[in-house]
Enzyme design. Structure first.
Site, mmCIF file in Angstrom:
data_model
loop_
_atom_site.group_PDB
_atom_site.id
_atom_site.type_symbol
_atom_site.label_atom_id
_atom_site.label_comp_id
_atom_site.label_asym_id
_atom_site.label_seq_id
_atom_site.Cartn_x
_atom_site.Cartn_y
_atom_site.Cartn_z
ATOM 1 N N THR A 209 0.350 -1.198 0.505
ATOM 2 C CA THR A 209 -0.613 0.006 -0.332
ATOM 3 C C THR A 209 0.771 0.723 0.097
ATOM 4 O O THR A 209 1.506 1.179 -0.118
ATOM 5 C CB THR A 209 -1.360 -0.050 1.310
ATOM 6 O OG1 THR A 209 -1.856 1.080 1.212
ATOM 7 C CG2 THR A 209 -0.328 -0.249 2.405
ATOM 8 N N ASN A 210 0.366 2.359 0.142
ATOM 9 C CA ASN A 210 1.225 4.048 0.405
ATOM 10 C C ASN A 210 0.356 4.205 1.666
ATOM 11 O O ASN A 210 -0.386 4.117 2.144
ATOM 12 C CB ASN A 210 0.637 4.652 -0.745
ATOM 13 C CG ASN A 210 -0.459 4.349 -1.421
ATOM 14 O OD1 ASN A 210 -1.455 5.587 -0.522
ATOM 15 N ND2 ASN A 210 -1.017 3.824 -2.231
ATOM 16 N N ARG A 211 1.049 5.660 2.012
ATOM 17 C CA ARG A 211 0.721 6.359 3.123
ATOM 18 C C ARG A 211 -0.156 7.226 3.118
ATOM 19 O O ARG A 211 -0.663 8.021 3.790
ATOM 20 C CB ARG A 211 2.247 7.555 3.431
ATOM 21 C CG ARG A 211 3.192 6.256 3.262
ATOM 22 C CD ARG A 211 4.357 7.326 4.180
ATOM 23 N NE ARG A 211 5.830 6.849 4.142
ATOM 24 C CZ ARG A 211 6.049 6.040 5.397
ATOM 25 N NH1 ARG A 211 5.176 5.673 6.163
ATOM 26 N NH2 ARG A 211 7.200 5.564 5.439
ATOM 27 N N SER A 212 -1.112 7.270 1.997
ATOM 28 C CA SER A 212 -2.287 7.937 1.617
ATOM 29 C C SER A 212 -3.235 7.669 3.012
ATOM 30 O O SER A 212 -3.500 6.350 2.966
ATOM 31 C CB SER A 212 -2.846 8.017 -0.003
ATOM 32 O OG SER A 212 -3.839 8.394 0.003
ATOM 33 N N ALA A 275 -4.463 7.872 -3.838
ATOM 34 C CA ALA A 275 -3.457 6.902 -4.490
ATOM 35 C C ALA A 275 -3.627 6.274 -5.175
ATOM 36 O O ALA A 275 -3.609 4.579 -3.729
ATOM 37 C CB ALA A 275 -2.576 6.785 -2.853
#
Ligand code: CTP
Length: 404
Positions: A209-212, A275
């Protein structure tokens, strides 16, 4: 100062010693031309009289869900209001509102309304500082409720500390401010917003995943709903959604695409704040991968494949009149990269977001962006809270819609 003439204000009064100050507030709102409908809780009646409010306000004070001739006073009050002001708001009232416990007329009215809401907490310092009260306030703030914090000073029983109801001038300022800000310029429009980072499974327990955090997308949805839009929020995060929005929870890029695409053609505005992962594992194990499957000290090789960029599809199939907004989360050459994405994806507007800058982008409550339009717009939005970024973004959308 905003003109309060004809503005309908429901004044909620709950059971705290500061309830006597609501009498002054009621009088001043009426003097300023507002139509004031007082709603008192049973608790408030221990401190102030119903007759006092009935005598001062524009209509008789109400206390119960059941004592009016009209069978559903909470919906009538909620639907007709331009603003609901709760002063003082006790810890109980805040908790009931935050958690939807509509067991009295005031909470039912708060839950039945789409109007902006201001709460003015007043309580003893120990209660004010308790995590449950602060958590409830955070929840309410995230849903767009305006909180006028208490002041420091003398409290009931001779104690001194933070918890005194804010002075009437401060509360009246907030009323003017909120009513000046209630633009209904998105009324009747359908607005779809995506929010959060997608989660792409590796196996049955692990994800990429990402930090959004989804905070910026949720703020756009809340601002759009506050301005009268019919909002659909497609989100990967479990944070409070704006009142009245239709929320679709998704996890992966493919799920987000499946949720967005069938709704896209009917939208007047689409804001792709999510994101979305650019790559996902090509193979997803249906069970948890075990270390010993990779030999002694071995590591798995996770082969990635590209996800489908459905913003490109949205740009290619955009109905005339629709405003399509993308986000460009960048760390280098922010403006150039954003401009390239705006052109490549055939967007009307792109929000260039330097996610490497201090207090900006992912996970923060604040953001600084540049709005870049296909029409040549280049607008700096300096560091501010995410709701204000949302406001500037939707102002630009309204501007775009008004220019042929
Ligand atoms: N987006 C999308 N589908 C994808 C990837 C991105 O709809 N599979 C959308 C995002 O929601 C965002 C915009 O496209 O509004 C830009 O996303 P971003 O990841 O910044 O751009 P990319 O096209 O992935 O370009 P790059 O990898 O070069 O940054």
């Amino acid at each position: 100062m905003t003109d309060l003439h004809g503005r309908r204000i429901v004044l909620g009064v709950t059971g705290g010693i500061a309830a006597y100050k609501a009498i002054e507030l009621c009088r001043r709102l009426v003097d300023a031309g507002a139509h004031v409908a007082p709603v008192l809780t049973e608790g408030a009646l221990h401190f102030v009289g119903r007759t006092t409010f009935s005598a001062l306000a524009s209509e008789p004070a109400q206390v119960s869900l059941w004592d009016e001739e009209s069978p559903i006073p909470h919906t009538r009050l909620g639907q007709g209001a331009d603003l609901i002001l709760v002063a003082p708001a006790t810890a109980r009232a805040l908790a009931a509102y935050a958690h939807g416990l509509s067991d009295d007329l005031l909470t039912a009215t708060l839950i039945a309304t789409r109007a902006p809401v201001i709460v003015c907490p007043a309580m003893h310092t120990e209660m004010w500082e308790h995590p449950s009260v602060q958590d409830n306030l955070r929840l309410l703030r995230e849903r767009g409720v305006v909180v006028v914090p208490p002041a420091e000073g003398r409290l009931a029983g001779g104690d001194v500390g933070t918890g005194r109801l804010a002075e009437p001038e401060i509360i009246l300022d907030a009323v003017h401010h909120v009513l000046a800000d209630t633009r209904r310029d998105l009324a009747g429009l359908r607005v779809l917003v995506t929010a959060g980072g997608t989660r792409e499974p590796i196996d049955s327990v692990r994800v990429i995943t990402n930090r959004s955090s989804g905070k910026q997308g949720h703020a756009v949805a809340a601002e759009a709903a506050g301005r009268g839009a019919e909002v659909t929020l497609v989100t990967t995060v479990d944070r409070p959604a704006p009142v009245g929005a239709t929320v679709i929870r998704v996890s992966t890029a493919a799920e987000m695409e499946a949720a967005v695409m069938p709704l896209a053609a009917q939208q007047d505005v689409i804001v792709m704040a999510a994101a979305v992962a650019d790559f996902r594992p090509a193979m997803v194990a249906a069970r948890k991968l075990k270390k010993d499957e990779f030999g002694d000290g071995g590591t798995p090789q996770i082969v990635l494949e590209p996800t489908h960029d459905f913003l490109v599809d949205l740009g290619a199939s955009k109905p005339s009149g629709q405003v399509l907004v993308g986000f460009a989360a960048e760390t280098d050459d922010v403006i150039d990269n954003a401009r390239a994405k705006l052109a490549r994806k055939r967007l009307d507007l792109i929000v260039a977001n330097d996610v490497g800058a201090a207090r900006c982008g992912f996970e923060h409550d604040t953001n600084a962006v540049v709005l870049i339009g296909a029409d040549g717009l280049h607008q700096d939005v300096p560091l501010t809270d995410k709701r204000s970024v949302a406001r500037a973004l939707l102002d630009a959308v309204v501007e775009l819609r008004s220019t042929p």
